[in-house]
Design a protein around this motif. Structure first.
Motif, short mmCIF file in Angstrom:
data_model
loop_
_atom_site.label_atom_id
_atom_site.label_comp_id
_atom_site.label_asym_id
_atom_site.label_seq_id
_atom_site.Cartn_x
_atom_site.Cartn_y
_atom_site.Cartn_z
N VAL A 1 -5.76 4.11 -3.06
CA VAL A 1 -4.55 4.77 -2.55
C VAL A 1 -3.69 5.26 -3.70
N ALA A 2 -3.62 4.50 -4.79
CA ALA A 2 -2.86 4.93 -5.96
C ALA A 2 -3.46 6.20 -6.56
N VAL A 3 -4.78 6.25 -6.63
CA VAL A 3 -5.44 7.47 -7.14
C VAL A 3 -5.13 8.66 -6.24
N ALA A 4 -5.20 8.43 -4.92
CA ALA A 4 -4.89 9.51 -3.98
C ALA A 4 -3.46 10.00 -4.16
N GLY A 5 -2.51 9.08 -4.33
CA GLY A 5 -1.13 9.47 -4.53
C GLY A 5 -0.94 10.28 -5.79
N ALA A 6 -1.61 9.86 -6.87
CA ALA A 6 -1.50 10.60 -8.13
C ALA A 6 -2.08 12.00 -8.01
N LEU A 7 -3.23 12.13 -7.34
CA LEU A 7 -3.83 13.45 -7.16
C LEU A 7 -2.92 14.37 -6.34
N ARG A 8 -2.31 13.82 -5.30
CA ARG A 8 -1.44 14.65 -4.47
C ARG A 8 -0.19 15.09 -5.22
N GLY A 9 0.33 14.20 -6.07
CA GLY A 9 1.51 14.57 -6.84
C GLY A 9 1.27 15.78 -7.71
N VAL B 1 0.83 -1.20 0.00
CA VAL B 1 0.00 0.00 0.00
C VAL B 1 0.87 1.26 0.00
N ALA B 2 1.92 1.25 0.79
CA ALA B 2 2.82 2.40 0.82
C ALA B 2 3.44 2.61 -0.56
N PHE B 3 3.86 1.54 -1.21
CA PHE B 3 4.43 1.64 -2.55
C PHE B 3 3.39 2.14 -3.56
N ALA B 4 2.15 1.66 -3.40
CA ALA B 4 1.08 2.05 -4.32
C ALA B 4 0.77 3.54 -4.23
#
Length: 407
Positions: free
Chosen positions: A102-110, A45-48
């Motif tokens: 979680v991957a979507v959240a990471g992409a949005l934050r980036g 999850v952290a990696f995702a």
């Protein structure tokens, strides 16, 4: 609202968003642990979250230019809030949907983080705040948020439970979107959608510009190396040294706190003196102090006070490095390319973090503890000395030359 107050709101909104990100670093893995009991899935999850963050920082910026910076920032933070609410309220969806969310959240934050940073420049110029002072103060505040954000996440879980903690995390992104949507109005020309061009052409323009700017590439290589050293130290080298020399974990927090304390003190000093210091020399000295000495100290000393002093001084050195990269990006990159170039630059700088953890563990297993430290120290020295070995592309300047009026 005055331009200076808008700058305060914009920076505050970004820090609130960063706080939410730090909270999620604790709450999401804890949710995975309590629902699956699997440490491996926690790591996945952290990696995702991390990989899409790095990729979207570079690859998503042409879309941000097309949509408009302010609008993109609002949409990304609002989207992050929605995703976190779904994560909190639907744990029954299972592990694979959680990874996707979680991957979507990471992409949005980036993307959201990059466009906020691009907006800093026009808002600071309208407020009459020197860019070097803004980047230094922001770097210090970000370190405070990083230092306390993880602790806040743990306290929220303990006080309210993991579901409620994630909902509070979601609320932080909602607050950020609301603040920028209601109170921040950057100069119109800086946030309007760019002229339409193909995605690949827009992305190629950012990579092409950065590839031609050798001083910026050199600074990015230095910062990526320092990030690599920092993560290798936190994840591997410092814990191993503490276990070997102190026979227990009691000194671990002291060593980590020494670096953070030095960085915070350095930020305070650099925010005050930065506009009067020669930039290239300051960057070089800061980089040389921040990386290699702390590794050498761990390699050759078994005394905690020695390691604490050297680590503290290394923290002071790092305080000048990130702000000088930030102001270089603002001043060297044409405004129409800043979203793309700053996004790519952020991804390149952060690449050192995951590499550092992997390389730190491998080097100790393959070489032994002391040889691994000395090898990493030598590599870091070579990379951080690059600005000294390369010829500057323009005359040595101080931050007084920033085209912004000093308040």
């Amino acid at each position: 609202m005055t331009p200076r107050r808008q700058l305060v709101v914009l920076v505050s909104a970004d820090l609130i968003s960063n706080l939410g990100t730090r909270i999620s670093v604790v709450t999401i893995p804890w949710l995975v642990l309590v629902t699956t009991g699997s440490p491996t899935k926690m790591g996945l999850v952290a990696f995702a979250e991390t990989l899409p963050y790095l990729l979207s920082s570079a690859l998503g910026t042409p879309w941000a230019d097309r949509i408009g910076l302010r609008r993109t920032s609002i949409l990304c933070d609002a989207g992050s809030a929605v995703v976190m609410v779904v994560v909190a309220l639907t744990p029954w969806l299972g592990f694979v949907p959680l990874v996707a969310l979680v991957a979507v959240a990471g992409a949005l934050r980036g993307i959201g983080d990059r466009v906020k940073h691009v907006m800093f420049r026009p808002v600071a110029e309208a407020a009459g705040v020197p860019l070097i002072r803004l980047t230094s103060a922001y770097d210090g505040l970000s370190r405070v948020v990083t230092l306390f954000g993880v602790a806040v996440g743990g306290l929220l879980i303990a006080a309210f439970g993991v579901t409620e903690a994630i909902l509070i995390d979601a609320a932080s992104f909602g607050v950020c979107a609301l603040l920028i949507g209601v109170l921040v109005r950057p100069p119109a020309a800086s946030t309007q959608p760019a002229q339409p061009e193909s995605y690949l052409r827009a992305l190629r323009g950012g990579f092409s510009y950065l590839g031609r700017d050798r001083p910026l590439l050199g600074m990015l290589a230095v910062i990526s190396a320092l990030n690599m050293v920092a993560n290798a130290s936190v994840a591997v080298y410092i814990p191993v040294w503490v276990a070997r020399e102190l026979s227990g974990p009691s000194g671990l927090g002291l060593v980590l706190a020494a670096f953070s304390a030095g960085a915070l003190l350095g930020n305070l000093v650099f925010t005050t003196l930065g506009p009067r210091l020669p930039r290239r020399l300051t960057f070089l000295v800061g980089a040389l102090v921040a990386g290699t000495p702390r590794l050498v100290a761990l390699a050759i000393s078994d005394e905690l006070p020695v390691v604490l002093v050297v680590t503290f001084l290394s923290g002071i050195g790092i305080a000048a490095v990130n702000p000088l990269l930030g102001v270089a990006l603002y001043e060297r990159v044409p405004p129409e390319l800043q979203t793309r170039v700053i996004g790519i630059a952020g991804s390149l700088a952060f690449v050192g973090l995951p590499v550092g953890g992997l390389l730190g563990g491998w080097s100790v297993d393959a070489l032994g503890f002391t040889p691994a430290l000395l090898t990493m120290a030598a590599a870091c020295l070579v990379i951080t000395a690059y600005p000294l070995l390369s010829r500057p592309s323009e005359p040595e300047t101080t931050a007084k030359t920033t085209p912004v009026t000093t308040p």
